[in-house]
Design a protein around this motif. Structure first.
Motif, PDB file in Angstrom:
ATOM      1  N   SER A 181      56.648  37.263  50.885  1.00 35.74           N
ATOM      2  CA  SER A 181      57.282  38.428  50.258  1.00 35.74           C
ATOM      3  C   SER A 181      58.065  39.202  51.300  1.00 35.74           C
ATOM      4  O   SER A 181      58.112  38.853  52.477  1.00 35.74           O
ATOM      5  CB  SER A 181      56.237  39.311  49.599  1.00 35.74           C
ATOM      6  OG  SER A 181      55.474  39.959  50.578  1.00 35.74           O
ATOM      7  N   PRO A 184      46.328  38.141  51.503  1.00 38.76           N
ATOM      8  CA  PRO A 184      45.940  39.564  51.492  1.00 38.76           C
ATOM      9  C   PRO A 184      45.366  40.045  52.818  1.00 38.76           C
ATOM     10  O   PRO A 184      45.612  41.193  53.227  1.00 38.76           O
ATOM     11  CB  PRO A 184      44.911  39.627  50.367  1.00 38.76           C
ATOM     12  CG  PRO A 184      45.313  38.535  49.434  1.00 38.76           C
ATOM     13  CD  PRO A 184      45.823  37.437  50.311  1.00 38.76           C
ATOM     14  N   LEU A 198      47.429  41.916  55.423  1.00 40.29           N
ATOM     15  CA  LEU A 198      47.609  43.363  55.321  1.00 40.29           C
ATOM     16  C   LEU A 198      46.585  44.087  56.183  1.00 40.29           C
ATOM     17  O   LEU A 198      46.895  45.096  56.830  1.00 40.29           O
ATOM     18  CB  LEU A 198      47.449  43.759  53.855  1.00 40.29           C
ATOM     19  CG  LEU A 198      48.070  45.053  53.365  1.00 40.29           C
ATOM     20  CD1 LEU A 198      49.559  45.055  53.589  1.00 40.29           C
ATOM     21  CD2 LEU A 198      47.760  45.234  51.886  1.00 40.29           C
ATOM     22  N   ILE A 199      45.360  43.568  56.203  1.00 41.57           N
ATOM     23  CA  ILE A 199      44.309  44.185  57.005  1.00 41.57           C
ATOM     24  C   ILE A 199      44.559  43.918  58.486  1.00 41.57           C
ATOM     25  O   ILE A 199      44.415  44.806  59.331  1.00 41.57           O
ATOM     26  CB  ILE A 199      42.931  43.645  56.569  1.00 41.57           C
ATOM     27  CG1 ILE A 199      42.746  43.796  55.060  1.00 41.57           C
ATOM     28  CG2 ILE A 199      41.816  44.345  57.324  1.00 41.57           C
ATOM     29  CD1 ILE A 199      42.881  45.195  54.563  1.00 41.57           C
ATOM     30  N   LEU A 241      39.117  49.138  47.976  1.00 40.08           N
ATOM     31  CA  LEU A 241      40.543  49.099  48.336  1.00 40.08           C
ATOM     32  C   LEU A 241      40.704  49.563  49.770  1.00 40.08           C
ATOM     33  O   LEU A 241      39.985  50.449  50.223  1.00 40.08           O
ATOM     34  CB  LEU A 241      41.309  50.021  47.389  1.00 40.08           C
ATOM     35  CG  LEU A 241      42.810  50.233  47.607  1.00 40.08           C
ATOM     36  CD1 LEU A 241      43.494  50.368  46.253  1.00 40.08           C
ATOM     37  CD2 LEU A 241      43.068  51.498  48.418  1.00 40.08           C
ATOM     38  N   VAL A 242      41.632  48.942  50.474  1.00 37.56           N
ATOM     39  CA  VAL A 242      41.995  49.372  51.823  1.00 37.56           C
ATOM     40  C   VAL A 242      43.500  49.550  51.859  1.00 37.56           C
ATOM     41  O   VAL A 242      44.249  48.694  51.388  1.00 37.56           O
ATOM     42  CB  VAL A 242      41.567  48.342  52.892  1.00 37.56           C
ATOM     43  CG1 VAL A 242      41.967  48.821  54.287  1.00 37.56           C
ATOM     44  CG2 VAL A 242      40.077  48.079  52.823  1.00 37.56           C
ATOM     45  N   SER A 243      43.936  50.686  52.419  1.00 41.10           N
ATOM     46  CA  SER A 243      45.369  50.935  52.497  1.00 41.10           C
ATOM     47  C   SER A 243      45.695  51.597  53.825  1.00 41.10           C
ATOM     48  O   SER A 243      44.986  52.495  54.253  1.00 41.10           O
ATOM     49  CB  SER A 243      45.794  51.852  51.355  1.00 41.10           C
ATOM     50  OG  SER A 243      47.158  52.184  51.487  1.00 41.10           O
ATOM     51  N   SER A 273      52.087  41.322  46.199  1.00 42.67           N
ATOM     52  CA  SER A 273      52.549  40.629  47.406  1.00 42.67           C
ATOM     53  C   SER A 273      51.963  39.233  47.479  1.00 42.67           C
ATOM     54  O   SER A 273      52.667  38.262  47.711  1.00 42.67           O
ATOM     55  CB  SER A 273      52.144  41.397  48.659  1.00 42.67           C
ATOM     56  OG  SER A 273      52.695  42.679  48.662  1.00 42.67           O
ATOM     57  N   CYS A 274      50.657  39.159  47.323  1.00 40.82           N
ATOM     58  CA  CYS A 274      49.990  37.871  47.400  1.00 40.82           C
ATOM     59  C   CYS A 274      48.543  38.043  46.987  1.00 40.82           C
ATOM     60  O   CYS A 274      48.056  39.161  46.827  1.00 40.82           O
ATOM     61  CB  CYS A 274      50.071  37.298  48.819  1.00 40.82           C
ATOM     62  SG  CYS A 274      49.421  38.398  50.063  1.00 40.82           S
ATOM     63  N   LEU A 275      47.881  36.928  46.802  1.00 42.33           N
ATOM     64  CA  LEU A 275      46.464  36.950  46.502  1.00 42.33           C
ATOM     65  C   LEU A 275      45.838  35.661  47.016  1.00 42.33           C
ATOM     66  O   LEU A 275      46.547  34.727  47.373  1.00 42.33           O
ATOM     67  CB  LEU A 275      46.217  37.145  45.013  1.00 42.33           C
ATOM     68  CG  LEU A 275      46.502  36.023  44.025  1.00 42.33           C
ATOM     69  CD1 LEU A 275      46.039  36.459  42.655  1.00 42.33           C
ATOM     70  CD2 LEU A 275      47.974  35.690  43.957  1.00 42.33           C
ATOM     71  N   ILE A 304      43.672  40.926  46.622  1.00 39.19           N
ATOM     72  CA  ILE A 304      45.053  41.165  46.216  1.00 39.19           C
ATOM     73  C   ILE A 304      45.726  42.101  47.207  1.00 39.19           C
ATOM     74  O   ILE A 304      45.128  43.086  47.642  1.00 39.19           O
ATOM     75  CB  ILE A 304      45.089  41.802  44.806  1.00 39.19           C
ATOM     76  CG1 ILE A 304      44.625  40.797  43.762  1.00 39.19           C
ATOM     77  CG2 ILE A 304      46.473  42.318  44.463  1.00 39.19           C
ATOM     78  CD1 ILE A 304      44.430  41.394  42.400  1.00 39.19           C
ATOM     79  N   ALA A 305      46.956  41.784  47.574  1.00 36.29           N
ATOM     80  CA  ALA A 305      47.796  42.726  48.316  1.00 36.29           C
ATOM     81  C   ALA A 305      48.892  43.216  47.377  1.00 36.29           C
ATOM     82  O   ALA A 305      49.627  42.400  46.810  1.00 36.29           O
ATOM     83  CB  ALA A 305      48.405  42.066  49.554  1.00 36.29           C
ATOM     84  N   LEU A 306      48.977  44.526  47.224  1.00 37.46           N
ATOM     85  CA  LEU A 306      49.977  45.143  46.357  1.00 37.46           C
ATOM     86  C   LEU A 306      50.901  46.010  47.197  1.00 37.46           C
ATOM     87  O   LEU A 306      50.482  46.608  48.188  1.00 37.46           O
ATOM     88  CB  LEU A 306      49.323  46.038  45.306  1.00 37.46           C
ATOM     89  CG  LEU A 306      48.661  45.409  44.090  1.00 37.46           C
ATOM     90  CD1 LEU A 306      48.078  46.511  43.212  1.00 37.46           C
ATOM     91  CD2 LEU A 306      49.655  44.613  43.290  1.00 37.46           C
ATOM     92  N   ALA A 324      48.424  48.121  49.564  1.00 41.52           N
ATOM     93  CA  ALA A 324      47.005  48.232  49.228  1.00 41.52           C
ATOM     94  C   ALA A 324      46.395  46.845  49.197  1.00 41.52           C
ATOM     95  O   ALA A 324      46.978  45.906  48.652  1.00 41.52           O
ATOM     96  CB  ALA A 324      46.824  48.918  47.884  1.00 41.52           C
ATOM     97  N   PHE A 325      45.217  46.748  49.796  1.00 41.38           N
ATOM     98  CA  PHE A 325      44.389  45.540  49.707  1.00 41.38           C
ATOM     99  C   PHE A 325      43.273  45.847  48.722  1.00 41.38           C
ATOM    100  O   PHE A 325      42.563  46.844  48.888  1.00 41.38           O
ATOM    101  CB  PHE A 325      43.823  45.212  51.089  1.00 41.38           C
ATOM    102  CG  PHE A 325      42.809  44.091  51.092  1.00 41.38           C
ATOM    103  CD1 PHE A 325      43.175  42.818  51.484  1.00 41.38           C
ATOM    104  CD2 PHE A 325      41.493  44.322  50.722  1.00 41.38           C
ATOM    105  CE1 PHE A 325      42.242  41.791  51.506  1.00 41.38           C
ATOM    106  CE2 PHE A 325      40.557  43.295  50.729  1.00 41.38           C
ATOM    107  CZ  PHE A 325      40.939  42.026  51.122  1.00 41.38           C
TER     108      PHE A 325
END
Lengths: 98, 96
Positions: free
Chosen positions: A4, A11, A14-15, A91-93, B52-54, B60-62, B80-81
């Motif tokens: 993307s 996922p 992201l972390i 959730l983690v952001s 974004s992906c899963l 899930i990544a949004l 967000a994860f």
């Protein structure tokens, strides 16, 4: 898989990109954390430092139960270093990018 | 009450939207990556954003995520994860 726009392919990327950053964590039981992310694993067990926990406590007002009025109390506490068990994580952001 | 001027039923009903997608759940998930989705958690909270992906755990990544509780936006996250065990469903929020 088609990467993307942000170059995240799974996922956990992201972390990984949030390591050493301040992250927002939403937990079960109406709890939220913000802290510096030091480590994580596949369970989403987390090591956070400089943590502030926010606990939402909803009390149904006894006198107005029928009216459904609620009072929301917020409790906060700070911790220097924290291990979070992964199964509590919702959730983690990384809040800096919001 | 016979009315000669009553319009005849339309000769062809608007066809119901054809199933735009057939295939396995995995095919659906591959199809919605990069699209707007609604992720509902078992708690009833909705997250609307771009998927974004899963992964296989349904982690899930949004992106551009809005948190909705009872129809009201309660939070926004750039990224967000979401830990997969909390997911109830993933709904496409735009045509595939």
């Amino acid at each position: 898989m088609d990467p993307s726009s942000s170059g995240i392919q799974e996922p956990f990327d992201l972390i990984r990109l949030s390591l050493s950053e301040r992250v927002f964590v939403k937990l079960r039981g109406d709890r939220q954390l913000t802290g510096i992310l030091h480590a994580y694993d596949g369970h989403m067990n987390l090591i956070l430092s400089d943590v502030e926990e926010t606990i939402m406590i909803v009390d149904v007002d006894d006198e107005n139960v029928t009216a459904g009025s609620k009072t929301v109390n917020v409790a906060k506490r700070k911790m220097d270093m924290l291990f979070v068990r992964g199964d509590g994580v919702i959730l983690v952001s990384p809040p800096s990018r919001t | 009450m016979e009315d000669d001027n009553s319009p005849p039923p339309p000769p062809e009903q608007q066809p119901p939207p054809p199933p735009s997608h057939t295939g396995s759940p995995t095919d659906f998930l591959k199809g919605v990556v990069g699209k707007r989705v609604i992720v509902r958690l078992t708690s009833g909270v909705d997250y609307r954003g771009i998927l974004s992906c899963l992964d296989g755990y349904m982690n899930i990544a949004l992106e551009q995520t809005e948190e909705h509780v009872n129809g009201a936006v309660t939070n926004r996250y750039g990224d967000a994860f979401i830990r997969g065990n909390n997911v109830l469903y993933i709904s496409a929020d735009e045509p595939l």
